[in-house]
Enzyme design. Structure first.
Site, PDB file in Angstrom:
ATOM      1  N   GLY A 106       0.762  -1.318  -0.150  1.00  0.00           N
ATOM      2  CA  GLY A 106      -0.326  -0.188  -0.190  1.00  0.00           C
ATOM      3  C   GLY A 106       0.638   1.045  -0.228  1.00  0.00           C
ATOM      4  N   GLY A 107       0.568   2.350  -0.826  1.00  0.00           N
ATOM      5  CA  GLY A 107       1.365   3.564  -1.126  1.00  0.00           C
ATOM      6  C   GLY A 107       2.379   3.384  -1.231  1.00  0.00           C
ATOM      7  CB  VAL A 111       5.842  -6.551   3.662  1.00  0.00           C
ATOM      8  CG1 VAL A 111       6.376  -7.485   4.439  1.00  0.00           C
ATOM      9  CG2 VAL A 111       6.018  -5.435   4.592  1.00  0.00           C
ATOM     10  CG  ASP A 226       3.190   1.820  12.092  1.00  0.00           C
ATOM     11  OD1 ASP A 226       2.182   2.507  12.914  1.00  0.00           O
ATOM     12  OD2 ASP A 226       3.952   1.375  11.406  1.00  0.00           O
TER      13      ASP A 226
END
Length: 325
Positions: A106-107, A111, A226
């Protein structure tokens, strides 16, 4: 009814090698969350359970609850990217690593589950930032930060922190190579089995506190940036947790591009302003504990009390502690 039935016997292949073939056998071009969900429904519980068992190290078995988990989480885990992710079977680093499957994207990052030349499973994090051709200074800063963070993480040694094996740059993309930790994220665990009870959350909180004491004890302190239920893996065999995916590089990219990276409900006010500190990790940890007990994300930039969801879930003392975090 008149369609031919073809039986295929697969020998001497690891499950992660042939699971993509099973998905493709249904004729699905898996490029978007909707296509993933459609392919998952067509493939059935066995294929979805196979993907789950690749991550946990368990045996392949059919369980419809895992099917639901994968379908529910696909839209969260596979978002629109600003680059083309690596494909299954693709080699990287001169053939030293082979991509087995995409775990998350995403973005500007992805991974992957990969395998080295010895057949060992590893996790590869890819950061692909598209900068303007005139932004050489920003590109250099990003590379310096990425290398500095990778070098620091490689020196960390704690049973509750994923171990960094290496870092490198290839084709303008930055990569971190991690050990593979078999298990589900805390969010996946809650989706599958429901919220944890207070005793279980207290045990997780104690383990998480040990990790933060270790990180924050460095000079200067190491701030994770995070901490969320998505970035904590719990092993099924011993119920120990592992903290993954540090967010310093993500934070820099967010400031550089103006794109917020991370779940807003776990980000404290000072981090929104680009000033992450020790209490930022504490705030995010409190939100994570709230989620584990309730199965609900906390309200962004606010004090969330478990007792307001259900007083029976938590003692007054533990409720006050989480609210104070």
């Amino acid at each position: 009814p008149n369609s031919p039935v073809i039986a295929v016997e697969i020998r001497d292949q690891a499950p992660e090698d042939w699971s993509p073939l099973l998905l493709k056998a249904w004729g699905a071009a898996i490029n978007t969350p909707a296509e993933w969900a459609k392919a998952a429904e067509a493939a059935g519980a066995d294929v979805i359970a196979l993907q789950r068992d690749i991550l946990t190290g368990g045996e392949v078995k059919s369980n419809l609850s895992y099917t639901q988990m994968w379908e529910d989480s696909l839209a969260e885990r596979f978002e629109v990217t600003n680059f083309v992710p690596l494909l299954s079977g693709q080699s990287i680093r001169g053939g030293e690593l082979t991509v087995l499957m995409l775990l998350n994207c995403g973005g500007m990052s992805s991974v992957y589950l990969v395998r080295d030349g010895d057949g060992k499973r590893l996790v590869l994090k890819e950061l692909a930032v598209q900068l303007d051709t005139d932004a050489d200074e920003d590109a250099q800063k990003l590379q310096e930060l990425f290398s500095r963070e990778a070098s620091l993480l490689a020196k960390l040694s704690h049973p509750g922190i994923v171990q960094v094996q290496d870092h490198f740059v290839e084709r303008g993309r930055h990569y971190l190579l991690f050990e593979f930790v078999a298990g589900l994220s805390l969010r996946q665990h809650v989706k599958l089995k429901g919220p944890f009870n207070q005793s279980e959350v207290l045990e997780i909180a104690e383990q998480l506190a040990s990790v933060l004491i270790y990180l924050h004890g460095f000079t200067p302190p190491v701030v994770h940036r995070d901490i969320t239920p998505d970035n904590i893996i719990i092993r099924e065999n011993d119920r120990k947790i592992t903290l993954v995916d540090f967010g310093a590089a993500n934070e820099f990219v967010g400031n550089l591009t103006g794109t917020l990276i991370g779940k807003q409900c776990y980000i404290p006010p000072e981090q929104f302003q680009g000033r992450a500190c020790l209490k930022s990790d504490i705030f995010a940890s409190g939100g994570t504990l709230f989620y584990l007990l309730t199965g609900k994300d906390p309200e962004p930039i606010s004090t969330s009390r478990v007792s307001e969801v259900d007083k029976q879930l938590i003692s007054d003392e533990f409720d006050n502690l989480i609210a104070a975090m």
